[in-house]
Design a protein around this motif. Structure first.
Motif, PDB file in Angstrom:
ATOM      1  N   LYS A   1       0.840  -1.197   0.000  1.00 26.85           N
ATOM      2  CA  LYS A   1       0.000   0.000   0.000  1.00 26.85           C
ATOM      3  C   LYS A   1       0.879   1.252   0.000  1.00 26.85           C
ATOM      4  O   LYS A   1       0.614   2.209  -0.736  1.00 26.85           O
ATOM      5  CB  LYS A   1      -0.924  -0.024   1.217  1.00 26.85           C
ATOM      6  CG  LYS A   1      -1.946   1.093   1.205  1.00 26.85           C
ATOM      7  CD  LYS A   1      -3.067   0.866   2.193  1.00 26.85           C
ATOM      8  CE  LYS A   1      -2.598   0.855   3.626  1.00 26.85           C
ATOM      9  NZ  LYS A   1      -3.723   0.802   4.574  1.00 26.85           N
TER      10      LYS A   1
ATOM     11  N   SER B   1      -7.052   5.071  -7.452  1.00 26.30           N
ATOM     12  CA  SER B   1      -5.863   4.274  -7.120  1.00 26.30           C
ATOM     13  C   SER B   1      -6.113   3.186  -6.087  1.00 26.30           C
ATOM     14  O   SER B   1      -5.296   2.270  -5.956  1.00 26.30           O
ATOM     15  CB  SER B   1      -4.758   5.192  -6.585  1.00 26.30           C
ATOM     16  OG  SER B   1      -4.340   6.082  -7.590  1.00 26.30           O
ATOM     17  N   PHE B   2      -7.178   3.332  -5.304  1.00 19.18           N
ATOM     18  CA  PHE B   2      -7.377   2.418  -4.179  1.00 19.18           C
ATOM     19  C   PHE B   2      -8.802   1.874  -4.140  1.00 19.18           C
ATOM     20  O   PHE B   2      -9.756   2.643  -4.077  1.00 19.18           O
ATOM     21  CB  PHE B   2      -7.072   3.146  -2.853  1.00 19.18           C
ATOM     22  CG  PHE B   2      -5.647   3.567  -2.725  1.00 19.18           C
ATOM     23  CD1 PHE B   2      -4.666   2.632  -2.416  1.00 19.18           C
ATOM     24  CD2 PHE B   2      -5.271   4.889  -2.927  1.00 19.18           C
ATOM     25  CE1 PHE B   2      -3.335   3.006  -2.305  1.00 19.18           C
ATOM     26  CE2 PHE B   2      -3.938   5.272  -2.822  1.00 19.18           C
ATOM     27  CZ  PHE B   2      -2.968   4.332  -2.511  1.00 19.18           C
ATOM     28  N   ASP B   3      -8.912   0.552  -4.129  1.00 12.87           N
ATOM     29  CA  ASP B   3     -10.232  -0.079  -4.100  1.00 12.87           C
ATOM     30  C   ASP B   3     -10.971   0.167  -2.790  1.00 12.87           C
ATOM     31  O   ASP B   3     -12.195   0.112  -2.753  1.00 12.87           O
ATOM     32  CB  ASP B   3     -10.092  -1.598  -4.311  1.00 12.87           C
ATOM     33  CG  ASP B   3      -9.757  -1.934  -5.754  1.00 12.87           C
ATOM     34  OD1 ASP B   3      -9.956  -1.067  -6.631  1.00 12.87           O
ATOM     35  OD2 ASP B   3      -9.288  -3.061  -5.994  1.00 12.87           O
ATOM     36  N   HIS B   4     -10.230   0.413  -1.717  1.00 11.58           N
ATOM     37  CA  HIS B   4     -10.920   0.589  -0.432  1.00 11.58           C
ATOM     38  C   HIS B   4     -11.479   2.005  -0.251  1.00 11.58           C
ATOM     39  O   HIS B   4     -12.165   2.274   0.722  1.00 11.58           O
ATOM     40  CB  HIS B   4     -10.039   0.181   0.757  1.00 11.58           C
ATOM     41  CG  HIS B   4      -8.794   1.004   0.989  1.00 11.58           C
ATOM     42  ND1 HIS B   4      -7.846   1.221   0.023  1.00 11.58           N
ATOM     43  CD2 HIS B   4      -8.336   1.637   2.092  1.00 11.58           C
ATOM     44  CE1 HIS B   4      -6.852   1.953   0.532  1.00 11.58           C
ATOM     45  NE2 HIS B   4      -7.131   2.216   1.790  1.00 11.58           N
ATOM     46  N   TYR B   5     -11.223   2.915  -1.214  1.00 18.15           N
ATOM     47  CA  TYR B   5     -11.795   4.262  -1.142  1.00 18.15           C
ATOM     48  C   TYR B   5     -13.232   4.223  -1.676  1.00 18.15           C
ATOM     49  O   TYR B   5     -13.449   3.985  -2.863  1.00 18.15           O
ATOM     50  CB  TYR B   5     -10.983   5.224  -2.010  1.00 18.15           C
ATOM     51  CG  TYR B   5      -9.712   5.764  -1.389  1.00 18.15           C
ATOM     52  CD1 TYR B   5      -8.872   4.973  -0.622  1.00 18.15           C
ATOM     53  CD2 TYR B   5      -9.351   7.087  -1.598  1.00 18.15           C
ATOM     54  CE1 TYR B   5      -7.702   5.487  -0.072  1.00 18.15           C
ATOM     55  CE2 TYR B   5      -8.176   7.607  -1.055  1.00 18.15           C
ATOM     56  CZ  TYR B   5      -7.357   6.801  -0.305  1.00 18.15           C
ATOM     57  OH  TYR B   5      -6.209   7.320   0.214  1.00 18.15           O
ATOM     58  N   PHE B   6     -14.197   4.516  -0.817  1.00 15.94           N
ATOM     59  CA  PHE B   6     -15.609   4.501  -1.226  1.00 15.94           C
ATOM     60  C   PHE B   6     -16.115   5.927  -1.467  1.00 15.94           C
ATOM     61  O   PHE B   6     -16.848   6.187  -2.417  1.00 15.94           O
ATOM     62  CB  PHE B   6     -16.433   3.800  -0.139  1.00 15.94           C
ATOM     63  CG  PHE B   6     -17.914   3.927  -0.308  1.00 15.94           C
ATOM     64  CD1 PHE B   6     -18.579   3.343  -1.379  1.00 15.94           C
ATOM     65  CD2 PHE B   6     -18.669   4.633   0.631  1.00 15.94           C
ATOM     66  CE1 PHE B   6     -19.945   3.467  -1.525  1.00 15.94           C
ATOM     67  CE2 PHE B   6     -20.040   4.758   0.488  1.00 15.94           C
ATOM     68  CZ  PHE B   6     -20.674   4.180  -0.583  1.00 15.94           C
TER      69      PHE B   6
END
Ligand code: SME
Length: 164
Positions: free
Chosen positions: A14, A49-54
């Motif tokens: 990360k 860039s980040f899948d965990h950003y909702f």
């Protein structure tokens, strides 16, 4: 293994992704003085860039109101328009000037549920070159405890480079 190499739940991977996107953001922002354009670019590039950003975006200090944030550039579902200083996680970041790392938003006193799917979040205060608060940067995730010190430290670095 390619999957393991790209596993962003692993702190080193990360951090490497943040280092790359930080350079990309700096390159795109080079020579662009407009604050709205800079904020929109940062929100879009980090969200991609980040899948965990909702939910990813800024609440900016409203110069026309006393101690109130108003929604700025963001990526995600409909956000609340206004947040008073001291209210919710964003308001706490604005009042204290400190990054808020919240593993369970439902356990945070006064949390504002703009979207009921948010479960955890990180909020970083954003300062200008004079050290004045200009905004807070809020990232929400649908998973509990989705953010850690790696996210907080890199977001602080990216935002400082862009606005301070
Ligand atoms: N969760 C935030 C409100 C903003 S949104 O989630 C987009 C808070 O409690 O400050």
């Amino acid at each position: 293994m390619a999957e393991a190499f790209n596993d962003l739940t692993l702190p080193d991977h990360k951090a490497a992704r943040y280092a790359t996107v930080a350079q990309e953001i700096a390159a795109v922002l080079e020579g662009e003085p407009n604050r709205t354009a800079r904020m929109a670019t940062i929100a879009a590039m980090l969200a991609a860039s980040f899948d965990h950003y909702f939910w990813t975006g800024f609440y900016v200090v409203d110069p026309d109101k006393d101690r109130e944030l108003v929604v700025g550039p963001y990526q995600g579902s409909l956000g609340c328009l206004r947040i008073a200083y001291g209210r919710g996680v964003c308001g706490a970041a604005a009042t204290t000037g400190q990054t808020q790392l919240v593993p369970d938003v439902h356990a945070f006193p006064g949390h504002i549920a703009c979207d009921g799917r948010s479960a955890s979040e990180v909020v970083v205060p954003v300062f200008d070159a004079q050290g004045e608060l200009i905004a807070v940067f809020d990232v929400d995730a649908t998973e509990p405890a989705a953010f850690d010190e790696v996210d907080a430290a890199w977001l602080e670095t990216i935002l400082k480079a862009a606005f301070s």
